[in-house]
Design a protein around this motif. Sequence first.
Motif, short mmCIF file in Angstrom:
data_model
loop_
_atom_site.label_atom_id
_atom_site.label_comp_id
_atom_site.label_asym_id
_atom_site.label_seq_id
_atom_site.Cartn_x
_atom_site.Cartn_y
_atom_site.Cartn_z
N LEU A 138 0.82 -1.21 0.00
CA LEU A 138 0.00 0.00 0.00
C LEU A 138 0.85 1.27 0.00
N HIS A 139 2.13 1.14 0.26
CA HIS A 139 3.05 2.27 0.43
C HIS A 139 2.57 3.14 1.59
N THR A 140 2.03 4.33 1.34
CA THR A 140 1.58 5.16 2.47
C THR A 140 0.17 5.70 2.24
N ASN A 141 -0.64 4.99 1.47
CA ASN A 141 -1.97 5.51 1.15
C ASN A 141 -3.07 4.46 1.33
N GLY A 142 -4.21 4.91 1.77
CA GLY A 142 -5.38 4.05 1.88
C GLY A 142 -5.50 3.29 3.18
N TYR A 143 -4.72 3.65 4.17
CA TYR A 143 -4.68 2.85 5.40
C TYR A 143 -5.91 2.99 6.29
N THR A 144 -6.57 4.11 6.23
CA THR A 144 -7.78 4.25 7.03
C THR A 144 -8.83 3.23 6.56
N LEU A 145 -8.99 3.11 5.26
CA LEU A 145 -9.92 2.14 4.71
C LEU A 145 -9.41 0.71 4.91
N ALA A 146 -8.14 0.49 4.67
CA ALA A 146 -7.57 -0.85 4.81
C ALA A 146 -7.71 -1.38 6.23
N THR A 171 -5.34 -5.83 -16.65
CA THR A 171 -5.09 -7.27 -16.76
C THR A 171 -3.61 -7.58 -17.00
N THR A 172 -2.80 -6.54 -17.14
CA THR A 172 -1.38 -6.75 -17.48
C THR A 172 -0.52 -7.06 -16.26
N TRP A 173 -1.09 -6.96 -15.08
CA TRP A 173 -0.35 -7.35 -13.89
C TRP A 173 -1.32 -7.92 -12.85
N GLU A 174 -0.79 -8.64 -11.90
CA GLU A 174 -1.59 -9.27 -10.86
C GLU A 174 -1.48 -8.43 -9.59
N PRO A 175 -2.60 -7.85 -9.13
CA PRO A 175 -2.55 -7.08 -7.88
C PRO A 175 -2.06 -7.94 -6.73
N LEU A 176 -1.36 -7.33 -5.79
CA LEU A 176 -0.87 -8.07 -4.64
C LEU A 176 -2.03 -8.63 -3.82
N PRO A 177 -1.84 -9.77 -3.17
CA PRO A 177 -2.92 -10.41 -2.39
C PRO A 177 -3.56 -9.49 -1.35
N ILE A 178 -2.81 -8.57 -0.77
CA ILE A 178 -3.37 -7.68 0.24
C ILE A 178 -4.48 -6.81 -0.35
N PHE A 179 -4.34 -6.44 -1.63
CA PHE A 179 -5.38 -5.64 -2.28
C PHE A 179 -6.64 -6.47 -2.55
N LYS A 180 -6.43 -7.73 -2.92
CA LYS A 180 -7.57 -8.63 -3.12
C LYS A 180 -8.34 -8.81 -1.82
N LEU A 181 -7.61 -8.95 -0.72
CA LEU A 181 -8.23 -9.10 0.59
C LEU A 181 -9.09 -7.88 0.92
N ILE A 182 -8.55 -6.70 0.72
CA ILE A 182 -9.27 -5.46 1.04
C ILE A 182 -10.51 -5.32 0.17
N VAL A 196 -8.23 4.55 -4.85
CA VAL A 196 -7.68 4.70 -3.50
C VAL A 196 -6.27 4.10 -3.39
N PHE A 197 -6.07 2.93 -4.01
CA PHE A 197 -4.83 2.18 -3.82
C PHE A 197 -3.99 2.12 -5.11
N ASN A 198 -2.71 1.80 -4.93
CA ASN A 198 -1.84 1.68 -6.12
C ASN A 198 -1.98 0.31 -6.79
N MET A 199 -2.60 -0.64 -6.11
CA MET A 199 -2.92 -1.96 -6.66
C MET A 199 -1.70 -2.76 -7.13
N GLY A 200 -0.52 -2.39 -6.64
CA GLY A 200 0.69 -3.12 -7.00
C GLY A 200 1.60 -2.41 -7.98
N ILE A 201 1.19 -1.22 -8.44
CA ILE A 201 2.01 -0.40 -9.34
C ILE A 201 2.23 0.95 -8.66
N GLY A 202 3.46 1.21 -8.25
CA GLY A 202 3.74 2.42 -7.48
C GLY A 202 4.22 3.61 -8.27
N MET A 203 4.64 3.37 -9.52
CA MET A 203 5.15 4.44 -10.36
C MET A 203 4.87 4.09 -11.82
N THR A 204 4.48 5.08 -12.61
CA THR A 204 4.25 4.85 -14.04
C THR A 204 5.11 5.78 -14.87
#
Length: 360
Positions: free
Chosen positions: A191-199, A288-299, A313-321
């Motif tokens: 999650l890096h540093t975002n979305g923790y209140t919801l998570a 569909t080009t990448w698999e989100p980390l399991p923690i995002f699937k859980l949330i 809300v979340f980066n879904m496993g991609i932190g920089m584009t």
Amino acid sequence: MPAKKKTKAYAAVGVNIDLADRMKGGLKESLKSASRPEVLGAVGGFGGLFDLSKSKYKEPVLVSSIDGVGTKLKLAFQSGKHKSVGLDIVNHCIDDISVIGAEPLFFLDYLGLGKLEPKVFKQLLAGISEACASANCALIGGETAQLPDMYSEGEYDIAGVIVGVAEKKKMLSGSTIRPGDVVIGLPSSGLHTNGYTLARKVIFDQAKLTLKDKVPGTRQTVEKALMAPHTNYAPLLQPLLAEFNKGRSSKFRKDNAVFGIAHITGGGFTGNIPRILPEKVDVEIDTTTWEPLPIFKLIGEKGGIDFDEMYEVFNMGIGMTLVVDGKQADDVLAFCHAAGCKAVKVGQAVKGTGKVSLKR
């Protein structure tokens, strides 16, 4: 029998100046790795000094950013582990200025707390120092404020300020992005540093999990997944830009391959990528080009959160584009892979109005 030493009045109400002085007195040795030759003066002065007179830049532009860690701090309080917070505060700030192509120069931190706890202070400083050293960024100063009437027991807040430098003609703005360019995504650690209140609401209140429980389908604990430090992309981006952007100016596409970079923080893909897009260019992200980390699937699953909001809300496993020339996208990918970064093509630039759309 010797007389019992009287407690100082200020310490008695919660502000221990003597302890703070002892903690600061031990900083010099631990900060040796987080320095640069341009740093002048000693730690503890009224102002941090940094000599720019021998800068390699022809037209240096100072680039600054300030940020905090947000409610991720609640997990540090809960777990008693604070080093990752120190890493987070530096890496997030460094990444914010890296999108412009800036080199980090120096960092300052602010720590406000109810009571100064040596163990917590040392862990935070260890994380800040380590992150600064890995990015060749000097930890040039800071402020530790004991505010016993402001914070609950065991809690604190932290903020960081970074100053970097960029060559004026080489700064990235995204102005040269055009249809046909390719979007490359750099993986995040979590999650890096975002979305923790919801998570936290979903994981602890709705799913009834604890920090020691495993993330479903993995061997990773909830604590490790949520506390994963914010990735520092500067060690990859700086040599990448040196390799692929050899043009005289970023205002032109000639001899340049990277035209814009977006840090995926609060606001996700739809809130951050538009910040670098020209008015008549959209970006299509193929999720569909990448698999989100399991923690995002859980949330997402346990919280019943819809697709669009998850990517908002979340980066879904991609932190920089990175938005790059389509003809050189494979070369940029190869460079990232050789550096140990599992970058992937996640989208493309098309004609539009400066927006981002998500493909499922």
